[in-house]
Scaffold this motif. Structure first.
Motif, PDB file in Angstrom:
ATOM      1  N   ASP A 190       1.208  -1.209  -0.295  1.00 29.97           N
ATOM      2  CA  ASP A 190      -0.157   0.068  -0.011  1.00 29.97           C
ATOM      3  C   ASP A 190       0.922   1.325  -0.062  1.00 29.97           C
ATOM      4  O   ASP A 190       0.738   2.704   0.231  1.00 29.97           O
ATOM      5  N   LEU A 191       2.095   1.219  -0.367  1.00 33.80           N
ATOM      6  CA  LEU A 191       2.995   2.662  -0.608  1.00 33.80           C
ATOM      7  C   LEU A 191       2.801   3.394  -1.806  1.00 33.80           C
ATOM      8  O   LEU A 191       2.470   2.536  -2.847  1.00 33.80           O
ATOM      9  N   VAL A 192       2.537   4.247  -1.329  1.00 36.26           N
ATOM     10  CA  VAL A 192       2.488   5.537  -2.066  1.00 36.26           C
ATOM     11  C   VAL A 192       3.481   6.485  -2.183  1.00 36.26           C
ATOM     12  O   VAL A 192       4.537   6.957  -0.890  1.00 36.26           O
ATOM     13  N   VAL A 193       4.732   7.286  -3.171  1.00 33.97           N
ATOM     14  CA  VAL A 193       5.848   7.896  -3.573  1.00 33.97           C
ATOM     15  C   VAL A 193       5.195   9.518  -4.076  1.00 33.97           C
ATOM     16  O   VAL A 193       4.422   9.597  -5.165  1.00 33.97           O
ATOM     17  N   VAL A 194       5.533  10.077  -2.663  1.00 30.81           N
ATOM     18  CA  VAL A 194       5.110  11.945  -3.776  1.00 30.81           C
ATOM     19  C   VAL A 194       6.327  12.478  -3.861  1.00 30.81           C
ATOM     20  O   VAL A 194       7.640  12.382  -2.753  1.00 30.81           O
ATOM     21  N   SER A 195       6.203  13.389  -5.014  1.00 36.27           N
ATOM     22  CA  SER A 195       7.511  14.324  -4.797  1.00 36.27           C
ATOM     23  C   SER A 195       6.591  15.321  -6.014  1.00 36.27           C
ATOM     24  O   SER A 195       5.699  16.119  -6.176  1.00 36.27           O
ATOM     25  N   GLY A 196       8.053  15.851  -6.817  1.00 41.89           N
ATOM     26  CA  GLY A 196       7.340  17.226  -7.215  1.00 41.89           C
ATOM     27  C   GLY A 196       7.621  17.623  -8.611  1.00 41.89           C
ATOM     28  O   GLY A 196       6.983  18.352  -9.280  1.00 41.89           O
ATOM     29  N   LEU A 197       7.877  16.680  -8.928  1.00 44.18           N
ATOM     30  CA  LEU A 197       8.038  15.951 -10.515  1.00 44.18           C
ATOM     31  C   LEU A 197       9.678  17.293 -11.491  1.00 44.18           C
ATOM     32  O   LEU A 197       9.285  17.385 -12.298  1.00 44.18           O
ATOM     33  N   ALA A 198       9.990  17.336 -10.694  1.00 37.83           N
ATOM     34  CA  ALA A 198      10.712  17.955 -10.913  1.00 37.83           C
ATOM     35  C   ALA A 198      11.980  17.459 -10.902  1.00 37.83           C
ATOM     36  O   ALA A 198      11.799  16.383 -11.358  1.00 37.83           O
TER      37      ALA A 198
ATOM     38  N   GLY B 245      16.024  15.929 -11.873  1.00 37.49           N
ATOM     39  CA  GLY B 245      16.500  15.230 -11.274  1.00 37.49           C
ATOM     40  C   GLY B 245      16.041  14.098  -9.695  1.00 37.49           C
ATOM     41  O   GLY B 245      15.464  13.664 -10.026  1.00 37.49           O
ATOM     42  N   ILE B 246      16.325  14.760  -8.845  1.00 39.73           N
ATOM     43  CA  ILE B 246      15.850  13.440  -8.185  1.00 39.73           C
ATOM     44  C   ILE B 246      13.948  13.248  -8.031  1.00 39.73           C
ATOM     45  O   ILE B 246      13.876  11.999  -7.922  1.00 39.73           O
ATOM     46  N   ASP B 247      13.914  14.357  -7.979  1.00 41.07           N
ATOM     47  CA  ASP B 247      11.925  14.636  -8.370  1.00 41.07           C
ATOM     48  C   ASP B 247      11.758  13.174  -9.318  1.00 41.07           C
ATOM     49  O   ASP B 247      10.911  12.509  -9.350  1.00 41.07           O
ATOM     50  N   ILE B 248      11.999  13.698 -10.383  1.00 46.23           N
ATOM     51  CA  ILE B 248      11.370  12.928 -11.494  1.00 46.23           C
ATOM     52  C   ILE B 248      12.307  11.051 -11.563  1.00 46.23           C
ATOM     53  O   ILE B 248      11.517   9.763 -11.929  1.00 46.23           O
ATOM     54  N   ALA B 249      13.384  11.190 -11.058  1.00 42.89           N
ATOM     55  CA  ALA B 249      13.671   9.736 -10.449  1.00 42.89           C
ATOM     56  C   ALA B 249      13.299   8.792  -9.644  1.00 42.89           C
ATOM     57  O   ALA B 249      12.867   7.478 -10.180  1.00 42.89           O
ATOM     58  N   ALA B 250      12.237   9.864  -8.598  1.00 38.23           N
ATOM     59  CA  ALA B 250      11.535   9.009  -7.642  1.00 38.23           C
ATOM     60  C   ALA B 250      10.541   8.806  -8.368  1.00 38.23           C
ATOM     61  O   ALA B 250       9.804   7.694  -8.731  1.00 38.23           O
ATOM     62  N   HIS B 251       9.772   9.336  -8.990  1.00 38.70           N
ATOM     63  CA  HIS B 251       8.000   9.271 -10.143  1.00 38.70           C
ATOM     64  C   HIS B 251       8.313   7.960 -11.084  1.00 38.70           C
ATOM     65  O   HIS B 251       8.051   6.982 -10.941  1.00 38.70           O
TER      66      HIS B 251
END
Length: 373
Positions: free
Chosen positions: A151-159, A161-167
């Motif tokens: 039930d994991l959800v990952v939040v980031s900012g679509l920027a 670098g790291i943000d888009i890598a996380a998405h």
């Protein structure tokens, strides 16, 4: 304010009220406790409203409130025409984590479907100038969590670098991901991440913003959206950060909301590890190097699941195979050079690259470069 009976809908009043200057959940509650409802706030005359609230702000001005209502009418039309969701702070499904933040938006807009009340939500943020170390960590870390937290959800900012890598890591491992945007849903920023945004909304994730389609894009938007990134989550993970920047602002906000903050250590002297190392050294963030570290720090009990069997030879479309052939020939190639080699516009090529990334055929490198896995 000289309106006809029933001229405006409830949503129009909510949009107008939420878009008042300086409006957040705390101020919204205080005003509504005094005036009774959003409709009454806009129906009252300026003198009566100022006397009742003892307020001097321009938000009580007849002219200003009239302008807000006119903008709200246009925004409601935009929302309905584009099938955009709008969640108000008094709605039952407004996420409880976000509601705990005093500066949470009174209303936010969204595309996609994602459970913002999921049992395990993390924010993953970092520098725009991500290194291969940071990108690989995101992939491995989120992949490990995906195996243990269904039930994991990952939040980031679509920027960048790291943000888009996380998405992208979340998409790759089948984890719902939420992209919090610094502007309205009429425009995806940065434009080069448009296909990622579409994939997020289509694959169980969500695009979320508290900005309307009419709001001007300002530098302050980028830092202001970080409060939502921090507040939506149980903990914030900083993967790479310089000594200052948006990721450290997100960390400070998370701490102010009584959220856990964790940071990935880097080598001494590395510019984009300085922020993480400082957070750890000053006991503002817990040191993590793996999913196990986060699970232990959060006292989360996961499930034991066998890793999914990867298809060693995934079926590729004609367009995907053409991309793979060029990258195999070059070894590593920039996005523009790849587009030139294939004779395709970049915007069309991006959707193919996203699919190949999700199929674990290619890896995205810093500087818009690609290589085969």
């Amino acid at each position: 304010m000289n309106r006809g009976e029933g001229e405006f809908s409830e949503l129009t009043y909510r949009i107008a009220f939420a878009n008042l200057q300086g409006m957040g959940v705390d101020l919204a509650r205080k005003l509504l406790d005094v005036v009774g409802s959003e409709r009454q706030f806009f129906d009252m005359g300026e003198k009566e409203l100022r006397a009742m609230t003892r307020g001097r702000s321009k938000i009580y001005s007849d002219t200003y409130r009239r302008e807000c209502l006119q903008q709200a009418i246009r925004e409601e039309e935009f929302v309905r025409n584009h099938h955009i969701g709008a969640t108000y702070f008094t709605d039952e499904h407004y996420p409880h984590r976000l509601l705990e933040a005093p500066d949470a938006p009174a209303l936010f807009y969204y595309l996609g479907k994602c459970d913002l009340e999921s049992a395990h939500i993390i924010s993953v943020v970092g520098t725009r100038h991500a290194t291969q170390y940071g990108i690989r960590f995101c992939d491995k870390f989120i992949g490990e969590l995906a195996q243990r937290l269904p039930d994991l959800v990952v939040v980031s900012g679509l920027a960048y670098g790291i943000d888009i890598a996380a998405h992208r890591a979340a998409l790759k491992h089948g984890v719902p991901t939420v992209a919090v945007l610094p502007r309205g849903l009429n425009h995806i920023y940065p434009a080069s991440h448009r296909d990622d945004a579409i994939a997020i909304a289509k694959r169980g994730g969500m695009l979320l913003t508290d900005y309307t389609s009419q709001d001007a894009v300002q530098k302050s938007n980028f830092l202001a959206r970080n409060r939502i990134v921090a507040a939506l989550s149980d903990c914030t993970v900083i993967v790479e950060s310089a000594g200052s920047g948006g990721a450290l602002v997100t960390a400070s906000l998370a701490m102010s909301y009584n959220r856990d903050v964790m940071a990935v250590p880097g080598r001494y002297g590395d510019e984009f590890s300085a922020g993480c190392n400082k957070l750890i050294a000053t006991n503002k963030a817990a040191l993590i190097t793996s999913a196990d570290d986060l699970m232990a720090a959060m006292r989360w009990e996961g499930v034991s699941r066998e890793p999914q069997q990867l298809d060693l030879f995934p079926e590729l479309t004609k367009e995907e195979q053409a991309v793979v052939d060029v990258i195999r020939d070059r070894g590593e190639i920039h996005l523009n050079a790849l587009a030139d080699a294939l004779g395709q516009p970049v915007y069309k090529l991006m959707s193919t690259l996203v699919e190949l990334d999700c199929k674990k055929v290619i890896a995205t490198l810093p500087g818009c470069r690609y290589t085969l896995i």
